[in-house]
Design an enzyme around this catalytic site. Structure first.
Site, PDB file in Angstrom:
ATOM      1  N   TYR A 241       0.820  -1.234   0.087  1.00 53.56           N
ATOM      2  CA  TYR A 241      -0.055   0.067   0.008  1.00 53.56           C
ATOM      3  C   TYR A 241       1.014   1.116   0.009  1.00 53.56           C
ATOM      4  O   TYR A 241       1.753   1.119   0.646  1.00 53.56           O
ATOM      5  CB  TYR A 241      -0.859   0.059   1.219  1.00 53.56           C
TER       6      TYR A 241
ATOM      7  N   ARG B 263      -6.352   6.889  -8.681  1.00 54.80           N
ATOM      8  CA  ARG B 263      -5.323   6.007  -7.999  1.00 54.80           C
ATOM      9  C   ARG B 263      -5.820   4.856  -8.507  1.00 54.80           C
ATOM     10  O   ARG B 263      -7.126   4.522  -8.944  1.00 54.80           O
ATOM     11  CB  ARG B 263      -5.087   6.075  -6.564  1.00 54.80           C
TER      12      ARG B 263
ATOM     13  N   GLU C  63      -9.302  -1.394  -9.989  1.00 57.98           N
ATOM     14  CA  GLU C  63     -10.128  -0.296  -9.872  1.00 57.98           C
ATOM     15  C   GLU C  63      -9.459   0.887 -10.025  1.00 57.98           C
ATOM     16  O   GLU C  63      -8.767   1.078  -9.513  1.00 57.98           O
ATOM     17  CB  GLU C  63     -10.799  -0.224  -8.153  1.00 57.98           C
TER      18      GLU C  63
HETATM   19  C1  HEM Z   1     -12.977   9.225  -0.581  1.00 56.15           C
HETATM   20  C2  HEM Z   1     -12.500   8.497  -1.101  1.00 56.15           C
HETATM   21  C3  HEM Z   1     -12.330   7.073  -0.719  1.00 56.15           C
HETATM   22  C4  HEM Z   1     -13.427   6.069  -0.415  1.00 56.15           C
HETATM   23  C5  HEM Z   1     -14.791   6.283  -0.710  1.00 56.15           C
HETATM   24  C6  HEM Z   1     -12.738   4.917  -0.055  1.00 56.15           C
HETATM   25  C7  HEM Z   1     -13.638   3.485   0.131  1.00 56.15           C
HETATM   26  C8  HEM Z   1     -12.903   2.673   0.386  1.00 56.15           C
HETATM   27  C9  HEM Z   1     -13.420   1.358   0.864  1.00 56.15           C
HETATM   28  C10 HEM Z   1     -15.080   1.151   1.065  1.00 56.15           C
HETATM   29  C11 HEM Z   1     -12.814   0.219   1.172  1.00 56.15           C
HETATM   30  C12 HEM Z   1     -13.053  -1.215   1.568  1.00 56.15           C
HETATM   31  C13 HEM Z   1     -12.904  -1.368   2.881  1.00 56.15           C
HETATM   32  C14 HEM Z   1     -13.433  -2.455   3.481  1.00 56.15           C
HETATM   33  O1  HEM Z   1     -12.804  -3.523   3.388  1.00 56.15           O
HETATM   34  O2  HEM Z   1     -14.757  -2.613   3.808  1.00 56.15           O
HETATM   35  C15 HEM Z   1     -11.582   0.801   0.892  1.00 56.15           C
HETATM   36  C16 HEM Z   1     -10.341   0.215   0.757  1.00 56.15           C
HETATM   37  C17 HEM Z   1      -8.990   0.834   0.554  1.00 56.15           C
HETATM   38  N1  HEM Z   1      -8.806   2.029   0.394  1.00 56.15           N
HETATM   39 FE1  HEM Z   1     -10.084   3.627   0.188  1.00 56.15          FE
HETATM   40  N2  HEM Z   1     -11.385   5.069  -0.161  1.00 56.15           N
HETATM   41  C18 HEM Z   1     -11.417   6.235  -0.855  1.00 56.15           C
HETATM   42  C19 HEM Z   1      -9.951   6.661  -0.675  1.00 56.15           C
HETATM   43  C20 HEM Z   1      -8.710   6.274  -0.716  1.00 56.15           C
HETATM   44  C21 HEM Z   1      -7.494   6.661  -0.759  1.00 56.15           C
HETATM   45  C22 HEM Z   1      -7.122   7.944  -1.299  1.00 56.15           C
HETATM   46  C23 HEM Z   1      -6.453   5.813  -0.495  1.00 56.15           C
HETATM   47  C24 HEM Z   1      -5.126   5.944  -0.610  1.00 56.15           C
HETATM   48  C25 HEM Z   1      -4.084   5.621  -0.266  1.00 56.15           C
HETATM   49  C26 HEM Z   1      -7.152   4.869  -0.054  1.00 56.15           C
HETATM   50  C27 HEM Z   1      -6.778   3.252   0.227  1.00 56.15           C
HETATM   51  C28 HEM Z   1      -7.538   2.376   0.411  1.00 56.15           C
HETATM   52  C29 HEM Z   1      -6.592   1.052   0.624  1.00 56.15           C
HETATM   53  C30 HEM Z   1      -5.353   0.837   0.470  1.00 56.15           C
HETATM   54  C31 HEM Z   1      -7.672  -0.015   0.736  1.00 56.15           C
HETATM   55  C32 HEM Z   1      -7.637  -1.418   0.733  1.00 56.15           C
HETATM   56  C33 HEM Z   1      -7.902  -1.925  -0.543  1.00 56.15           C
HETATM   57  C34 HEM Z   1      -7.443  -3.309  -0.772  1.00 56.15           C
HETATM   58  O3  HEM Z   1      -6.328  -3.911  -0.360  1.00 56.15           O
HETATM   59  O4  HEM Z   1      -8.031  -4.181  -1.719  1.00 56.15           O
HETATM   60  N3  HEM Z   1      -8.422   5.012  -0.272  1.00 56.15           N
HETATM   61  N4  HEM Z   1     -11.658   2.267   0.622  1.00 56.15           N
END
Ligand code: HEM
Ligand code: FES
Lengths: 318, 347
Positions: free
Chosen positions: B37, B223, B265
């Site tokens: 990450y 991203r 994504e």
């Molecule tokens: C406002 C915008 C964003 C929304 C609505 C969002 C939403 C989400 C959601 C719903 C999840 C899944 C969490 C779960 O397991 O329930 C997730 C995972 C994650 N998000 Fe975000 N996110 C946003 C922005 C970001 C940004 C800017 C980063 C930058 C580093 C980030 C990093 C991550 C990471 C690393 C994961 C784990 C993904 C994986 O390993 O598959 N997110 N996010």
């Protein structure tokens, strides 16, 4: 993002306040915005040291959904850093002017059942765009505008005559009674204050006394950077020493020396210019609204758009 | 340009497929042979011609079938689309952003005529023609966010900004990687990210939130995020886990190349003008291992990434059960040769 616009109207609203209107030179629609947004105006000045660019942020006062032009109101501050003087004395109708795209640090919370807007003096400006948005969205609100005298109440010319717009001129004996304004508002009302620090504190105080939730009390944090005593800073990466003049902000001095620092509000509220301090022998005069009390006390962080320094040596991680 | 749209399904018989062109333009997410990450954010749009990064909202051969799949998911579970009352204005902002961008970027597919607030929208691939009044909800069959996102690939979250945080107060979520809008709605940035391993401690979320709060109008960013999905299924929701979870057990060494998909994504960020809300579109791209190894660089790199990945991430992303089989399959396509920098396939 920057926009190259033309000054199309200048109007004297009161002895100290002028209204400026900017439009696209080719008549193109400008980005619309949200009530409470501001923009940053660039003012370029030629000096012996070459061209320097000063940037000041001002609240937008025009209709947020109208891309036909942007309007701001500028109060002349004879003791300020010169930005407002520049606007008052150097800018003429027909001039070209560079501004930023609107950005908002003082937005309405549209979850509110009712909005109470309280503006003191030139602090009326962000509410002028907000009340247009509230009218358009058909949300219930009331506005209270407090000024010392009619001469100082530049906003009078820009406010609609309406039952929910209240003007309090203290010289005429109609001082604003905050208790009366806030008491008895329906549950779910939000209050917004912009103006002198004393007014913001008084509203917060009154709201707390009446048991309002903190999240329902908003204030416009950004203000113009205060002038102060001159000082020097050292850039850690290059060893370069930069002099900050009395009427210059640290950010402006860094920019004049071509040291890049990110910024947005230039008023201590957005956090963009946050810079690490690598050495500090003296006292940082924190004037921002961003750092926490602990961060301030630690003297390892500074917000160059607002804050100054008094002491022997200040070194920045730039 | 005329575009061909596949007739395909994302459930049941899973007839989803990528043309050779769709494979070549696939947004492969790894720019090096390992993954962890990070705050991997860059400007959007912008990228080589033909890639999904070129246009503000990418439209590709899966468009029409993806919209049909969304309709099925919504009919079964209307709570996949929710908007708290104060988010309607953000919905209009989003509708404007999408209609204006698509009409500009794909004039042969979409047309928008605007006369003040009298708008006329034509969506040729879906056969929609609609006259309505901008900002007047009575002139659309449903809310503005729902209306436009039933016609736009990808999930959408609309974030309300307050108290120096972002709140998930509206969304259209039908192609999610195992998270639920109905569960997350009303949560803030740290609350909805709570299940993610490691990232909070690494400071990723503090930095990311700070960045997002500072995103201004007219500055758009993106991203890439990724996970692994068995079968080309868009709706991998917790609500329907009983339908797709057991499918992980149907993978064998013989069919892993066809059944195992890399799910990418393309996430973008836009500051919306009237509401000052943040729009967060999450566009999902699917390619199976067979598709991917047709590009030798991707075959080599994917092998190395999935072989060496932190077990906590393999677990969270839900492919730990099949990791050994996947890595063994991919090892056939890794001759140990060095890979070139960047995400794009070699010419
Ligand atoms: C406002 C915008 C964003 C929304 C609505 C969002 C939403 C989400 C959601 C719903 C999840 C899944 C969490 C779960 O397991 O329930 C997730 C995972 C994650 N998000 Fe975000 N996110 C946003 C922005 C970001 C940004 C800017 C980063 C930058 C580093 C980030 C990093 C991550 C990471 C690393 C994961 C784990 C993904 C994986 O390993 O598959 N997110 N996010
Ligand atoms: S520029 Fe906004 S806090 Fe300094």
């Amino acid at each position: 993002m920057k926009l190259a616009l033309k000054v199309t109207e200048i109007e004297q609203l009161s002895p100290l306040v002028k209204r400026f209107r900017f439009e696209d030179p080719a008549g193109m629609a400008l980005p619309v915005f949200s009530g409470g947004a501001h923009l940053t105006v660039e003012m370029s000045e030629r000096t012996e040291a070459g061209e320097i660019i000063r940037r000041n942020s001002y609240s937008l006062i025009s209709d947020p959904y109208d891309g036909g032009g942007y309007e701001i109101a500028v109060r002349r501050e004879d003791k300020g850093r010169g930005g407002s003087l520049y606007m008052h004395t150097k800018v003429a109708e027909g001039d070209e002017i560079t501004v930023s795209v609107p950005s908002n640090l003082f937005q309405l919370d549209l979850r509110a059942r009712k909005h109470v807007l309280i503006g003191g003096g030139i602090g009326i400006t962000p509410f002028l765009s907000q009340l247009k948005q509230l009218d358009m969205e058909q949300r219930p609100y009331e506005l209270h505008y407090a000024a010392r005298s009619r001469d100082e109440a530049a906003g009078l010319k820009l406010l609609p005559q309406a039952a929910h717009v209240h003007v309090h001129i203290s010289e005429e004996g109609s001082r604003m009674d905050l208790g009366a304004v806030l008491d008895g508002q329906p549950l779910g009302t939000h209050v917004y204050t912009c103006g002198p620090g004393g007014l913001i504190a008084a509203v917060a105080d009154q709201a707390a006394r009446l048991g309002w939730p903190k999240a329902s009390v908003h204030s416009e944090a950004f203000t113009a950077p205060p002038p102060g005593e001159p000082f020097d800073v050292v850039i850690a990466s290059t060893g370069q020493s930069i002099h900050v003049k009395a009427d210059q902000s640290l950010l402006e001095a860094l920019e004049a020396a071509r040291v890049e620092v990110e910024y947005s509000c230039r008023g201590g509220a957005c956090g963009r210019c946050h810079t690490k301090v690598t050495a500090c022998d003296g006292r940082i005069l924190h004037n921002d609204h961003w750092l926490s009390d602990d961060e301030r006390a630690a003297q390892q962080d500074i917000m160059p758009c607002m804050s100054r320094f008094k002491g022997a040596r200040l070194e920045l991680d730039l | 340009m005329t575009m061909h749209f596949n007739d395909e399904t994302f459930r049941g018989d899973y007839t989803y497929h990528n043309s050779p062109e769709a494979i070549r333009r696939f947004p492969f997410p790894f720019d090096q042979d390992s993954y962890m990450y990070s705050v991997n954010i860059e400007q959007h749009p912008g990228g080589p011609k033909g890639t999904p990064f070129e246009k503000t909202f990418d439209v590709d051969e899966h468009y029409v079938s993806e919209m049909a799949d969304r309709e099925i998911t919504l009919a079964e579970d209307p709570l996949r689309c929710q908007s708290l009352p104060h988010m309607e204005l953000a919905g209009w902002d989003l509708l404007e952003l999408i209609m204006v961008s698509k009409a500009r970027d794909y004039p042969e597919l979409f047309t928008l005529h605007r006369d003040g607030n009298d708008w006329h929208w034509i969506n040729r691939p879906l056969g929609i023609e609609k006259k309505f009044t901008f900002l007047d909800p009575a002139t659309l069959p449903c809310g503005p966010m729902e209306y436009i996102t039933r016609q736009t690939q990808g999930d959408f979250a609309l974030l309300h900004e307050r108290d120096n945080n972002l709140w998930m107060d509206a969304g259209m979520i039908t192609s999610q990687a195992d998270w639920s809008l109905d569960f997350d709605v009303g949560m803030n940035f740290f609350e909805w990210h709570a299940p993610v391993p490691k990232a909070r401690k690494m400071g990723v979320f503090d930095k990311a939130l700070k960045f997002l709060l500072a995103v201004g109008q007219g500055q758009h960013y993106r991203r890439l995020n990724w996970t692994m999905t068995v079968n080309p299924r868009l709706d991998t929701s917790p609500e329907n886990y009983h339908k797709w979870g057991p499918e992980k057990r149907t993978v064998t060494p013989e069919n892993v190349g066809q059944k195992q998909f890399l799910r990418v994504e393309l996430q973008t960020f836009f500051r919306l003008p009237r509401s000052n809300a943040l729009a967060f579109p999450i566009r999902c791209y699917l390619a199976n291992l067979e598709d991917l190894v047709s590009q030798p660089k991707w075959g080599r790199r994917l092998h190395r990434v999935l072989r060496d990945i932190d077990p906590a991430l393999a677990d969270y992303k839900g492919f730990a059960v099949n990791q050994k089989m996947i890595v063994e399959y991919l090892s056939q396509f890794d001759d140990g040769a060095p890979t070139s920098p960047g995400i794009f396939a070699d010419a």
